[in-house]
Design an enzyme around this catalytic site. Structure first.
Site, PDB file in Angstrom:
ATOM      1  CB  CYS A 142      -0.611  -2.374  25.476  1.00  0.00           C
ATOM      2  SG  CYS A 142       0.622  -1.313  24.695  1.00  0.00           S
TER       3      CYS A 142
ATOM      4  CB  ALA B 157      10.657  -5.127  19.130  1.00  0.00           C
TER       5      ALA B 157
ATOM      6  CE  LYS C  74       1.273  -9.203  22.892  1.00  0.00           C
ATOM      7  NZ  LYS C  74       2.190  -8.195  23.460  1.00  0.00           N
TER       8      LYS C  74
END
Length: 424
Positions: free
Chosen positions: A370, A252, A256
């Site tokens: 990230c 989620a 991607k």
């Protein structure tokens, strides 16, 4: 504008007590459904801007108060007004008048007078107040001190640029669906509608000015998606080919996932522990007219859901501190604690070996965060390889990525880490 100030103060107050900004804004708007679209937009801008510069604003406000304010929402209103005066450079008298008007909604009768006095004192003392905090790291960079210290130690040459990049407004990038159109045709379509953009990757476009999605040509029909250019590196790096069995773990909201299916015809399982977030994945795939098997399950506990068939490719976009995308999620800086870094690293260390057992021999696993913190990135990979004798780290094939796989937040993209592992 005083309505926007007041509602922004309400949202920021919720964040400073532990709620994330998106849910705080959603809750405020739910209880104030009568406001205009203009007020809604202004409230969101003020909320994001105030939290983006919260460290500086807090340092400026403290010496203006004779004693701490017990009314936290009133304090947040003052921070919002200071943001407008300091960062927005809005008309000073208008900002003060609107803030005083907003303070009239508070029960203490002295609130209006206090707001008026503090803001006018700030305008008179601005230069002296700024000079007094110039050597304060938290005030200068608007990050917690532990965060600044960690980046300074881990990136001695780049830490300041990384902090400053995280305080900029985020760029808006598009991913062109090459199954439906070509990059040249889509760029021509944008040009015809007066929308300026730069090509920054094989399928990535950087808009010169952000747009609402409903104004992006072809968005509703799946010709294009909104996705950061740095995040768009994941699907090509995984190198999934037609017919492969692929696992997108922790998938989620599905950016991607969609990109993988745009690049190849795959037998793809999209996994996420949050069933509600999987609904957004389905919505994205429906818009793109693509299909995957969606499953709500824990990536760290495959015994409960894996059917025993190995995967040729695994995308492990693991939970992390999100320290590389703080300009999009400005509340993260103030919600995260230093202990969270170790906590996420422990979670990653559970997920990675659990997924490894699902990978076919010769298969590849792309580890993604990230984050910009070493503990979640290369240090995690180094520790894993020491424990797994059948794992080796492969060089990365993207010209956008440095050899070590750490993408710093910059003008065209957010901060990400990539590591490719192969089972030998």
């Amino acid at each position: 504008m005083h309505v926007a100030q007041l509602l922004a103060a309400e949202a920021i107050d919720a964040v400073l007590t532990g709620r994330n900004l998106s849910s705080a804004i959603e809750a405020v708007l739910k209880h104030h459904s009568h406001i205009t679209p203009q007020q809604r937009g202004a409230m969101q801008d003020l909320s994001y801007g105030t939290l983006r510069h919260y460290g500086q604003l807090q340092a400026l406000l403290s010496p203006l108060l004779q004693k701490p304010l017990s009314n936290t929402r009133l304090r947040c209103l003052l921070l919002v007004a200071l943001y407008q005066l300091q960062q927005d450079r809005a008309g000073a008298h208008t900002v003060v008048d609107q803030a005083v008007q907003a303070a009239g909604s508070f029960k203490p009768q002295w609130a209006k007078g206090l707001v008026n006095a503090i803001l006018r004192n700030f305008l008179r003392q601005r230069d002296a107040l700024l000079a007094a905090i110039q050597n304060d790291d938290v005030a200068s960079y608007s990050y917690p001190q532990w965060w600044i210290n960690k980046l300074r130690k881990q990136y001695p040459q780049d830490w300041q640029a990384m902090l400053l990049a995280g305080n900029q407004h985020p760029p808006m990038s598009l991913r062109v669906n090459l199954r439906q159109t070509s990059m040249a045709d889509y760029v021509a379509r944008l040009d015809a509608q007066g929308i300026s953009a730069d090509v920054v990757g094989d399928s990535a476009l950087l808009l010169h000015k952000p747009l609402p999605v409903e104004r992006i040509p072809g968005f509703s029909s799946g010709e294009v998606s909104v996705q950061d250019a740095g995040a768009q590196l994941a699907a090509p790096l995984l190198d999934a080919q037609d017919g492969m069995r692929v696992l997108d773990a922790c998938c989620a909201p599905g950016g991607k996932t969609g990109h993988l299916l745009e690049l190849a015809r795959l037998d793809l399982l999209a996994l996420d522990s949050d069933a509600l977030r999987l609904q957004r994945v389905k919505s994205n795939l429906d818009r793109l007219n693509l299909q995957a098997t969606l499953l709500a399950a824990d990536a760290a506990q495959p015994d409960g859901w894996w059917d025993g068939r190995p995967f040729d490719r695994i995308l492990a976009d693991v939970p992390c501190t999100a320290s590389g995308i703080v300009r999009r999620h400005v509340d993260i800086k103030w919600l995260r604690r230093e202990a969270d870094v170790a906590s996420f690293a422990q979670q990653q260390a559970r997920i990675l070996p659990a997924l490894w057992q699902l990978l076919a021999k010769g298969g590849k696993l792309l580890y993604v965060t990230c984050s910009v913190f070493h503990e979640e990135n290369q240090s995690q990979i180094d520790g894993f390889i020491k424990q797994q004798v059948d794992a080796r780290q492969l060089p990365l094939s993207s010209p956008m990525l440095p050899p070590q796989g750490q993408l710093h937040p910059a003008a065209h993209h957010d901060g990400f880490f990539y590591a490719m592992l192969q089972k030998i």
